[in-house]
Motif scaffolding. Sequence first.
Motif, PDB file in Angstrom:
ATOM      1  N   GLU A 330       0.862  -1.435  -0.074  1.00  0.00           N
ATOM      2  CA  GLU A 330      -0.120   0.007   0.071  1.00  0.00           C
ATOM      3  C   GLU A 330       0.899   1.186   0.075  1.00  0.00           C
ATOM      4  O   GLU A 330       0.603   2.330  -0.678  1.00  0.00           O
ATOM      5  N   ARG A 331       2.099   1.178   0.567  1.00  0.00           N
ATOM      6  CA  ARG A 331       2.987   2.160   0.799  1.00  0.00           C
ATOM      7  C   ARG A 331       3.505   2.842  -0.634  1.00  0.00           C
ATOM      8  O   ARG A 331       3.575   3.595  -1.102  1.00  0.00           O
ATOM      9  N   LYS A 332       3.922   1.260  -1.283  1.00  0.00           N
ATOM     10  CA  LYS A 332       4.373   1.266  -2.725  1.00  0.00           C
ATOM     11  C   LYS A 332       3.282   2.075  -3.704  1.00  0.00           C
ATOM     12  O   LYS A 332       3.787   3.060  -4.193  1.00  0.00           O
ATOM     13  N   ASP A 333       2.027   1.558  -3.509  1.00  0.00           N
ATOM     14  CA  ASP A 333       0.996   2.069  -4.309  1.00  0.00           C
ATOM     15  C   ASP A 333       0.858   3.794  -4.025  1.00  0.00           C
ATOM     16  O   ASP A 333       0.738   4.413  -5.107  1.00  0.00           O
ATOM     17  N   GLU A 334       1.145   4.058  -2.817  1.00  0.00           N
ATOM     18  CA  GLU A 334       0.883   5.641  -2.393  1.00  0.00           C
ATOM     19  C   GLU A 334       1.897   6.295  -3.113  1.00  0.00           C
ATOM     20  O   GLU A 334       1.851   7.471  -3.691  1.00  0.00           O
TER      21      GLU A 334
END
Length: 553
Positions: A330-334
Amino acid sequence: MKTTVTYEELLEELMQIRLQLKEANETIEAIRIGEVDALIQQSAKGHELLTIKKANQTYRLFIEKMKEGAVTLNEDGIILYSNSQFASMVNLPLTKIIGFPMTNFIPKEVKDFFKIIIIKGWKSDSKGEILIKNKNNEMIPFLLSATSLELDEGPALSIIFTDLTAQKAQQRLLQIKNEQLEIARQKADKMNEELEEIVKERTKDLFLSREYFKFLADNTPVMIWTTDADGKLDYVNRQWHEYTGFDVEQSRTKQNELIHPDDLENSSAAWKKAMKDKKKYEQKVRFKRISDGIFRWHFAHAIPFQDEQGNVTAWFGTSIDINDQIMELERKDEFITVASHELKTPLTSLSGYIQLLQSQTNLPHNLKMYVSKAHDSATKLQHLINDLLDFSKIKAGKLKFNMDIFDLSDFINSCIDNCKYIYSSHTINAELEKGIMIRGNAERLEQVVMNLVSNAVKYSRENKEIIIRTEKDNAFAIVSVIDFGIGMSPSDQTKIFERFYRVEEKKNRIPGLGMGLYISSEIIKEHNGEITVKSKLNEGSVFSFSLPLANSM
Ligand code: ADP
């Protein structure tokens, strides 16, 4: 006195004697069977009345009819009475028995033993077995029972001869059966012992394998659980117990506390489907961690255990805490969302300046060439950033677009024109069914077709033919992009539509982000269609997507 006797006189006398003998035999027979109790005999003393003492007719008849031979002896061992059964045993007429010594009918070899029985019989009841020859000259075993009686005429000894042949045969048969029974019993005992040994071994094996399983399950950093054939939880390992705080019973009955409320419906539907199809169960689901009360993401996986007939006998499941990985993703997506937006603005102005330079007519030739290369690179960058922006939209649930109705073959032909220009290295052949009308967003669908053709080109450097086919399938139109390139394994085929997934190909590595198919599949989903792949390593791939027909909506 007359001394000579004539032949006629002799004949007359013989006739008289024969008549007397006949009479005597008839009398004996009548007495034997109880028809006569008394008779008058003419003697020197005149007429004499002879009565038969104690000759009760019932008993005489009884003795006559019984199977056993019966004789009565006087003290000298002479036979006073014999029933017809004894006569038939020794195969002689009664006239040759009554009045004769009993020992005449006893074989030599057993005479001594017979005498012992007789002597004993005079004192008290005595019994013994002896062999006597029958009419066929066979030695037959008999049981002799001797009992002394007191008759008016003096003491007498009654002897009953019981034929033991049938009894002996019965005994022999019984003995054989007993021996057979004993052999069978011994065999059964042996089999029982062997069986007990096997059961002991198996129980030990079972115990050990259960212990091994428990040891393994309790010392693996994964939560493990099993269910019976009906999907009823029947085992959880130590990790499960420690993580959830629930034992088997609680895990079964407190699902609402164990699973995140938003995941309950999906996980139960997936579980029911897996059980119905007898196929593996895979689900991302949030379980509550008892230590901090937080619901954390898990990858739950279960496979059916089937017997030889294909019946499911149990399910083996595992759950792995993937919460950290999910957060990481999710951090990567963000980051991608933020970075793509940040890149968009400078790229737009960069493209603007390049266009400005391109519009200058007086640029020297070499500068024109540099500007053209800068333009190509900026276009590539634009595509990448567009993909990243699309990805962000999908994540934010903002991939929405307008739909129009248009002719599929016209649309595909225009895509092919574009492709021919961009991918001049390959030949693109069209096999299009005419007159299929679809409803969709042409711009987004072109993005999908271009992406599939771009992949077909990228992954088939040797075989340069690509086919685009359209056809109808019930209420759907099917578009297929077919190549004869490197293809892929079945396991890769299930994952290529996931974001960032790329097939690991060590040699000949082809650059890419692993986003094209993910975005394409999301676009097709948004059209209520489906994208699929059929592929074989080193033979090629067929990517197909379906779109609902315009008139079916
Ligand atoms: P990219 O091509 O940028 O890596 P995609 O999402 O388009 O990303 O494709 C994902 C992966 O699927 C690719 O890395 C490649 O391994 C595989 N793939 C896609 N199309 C094909 C094809 N036509 N032939 C073989 N492999 C393909």
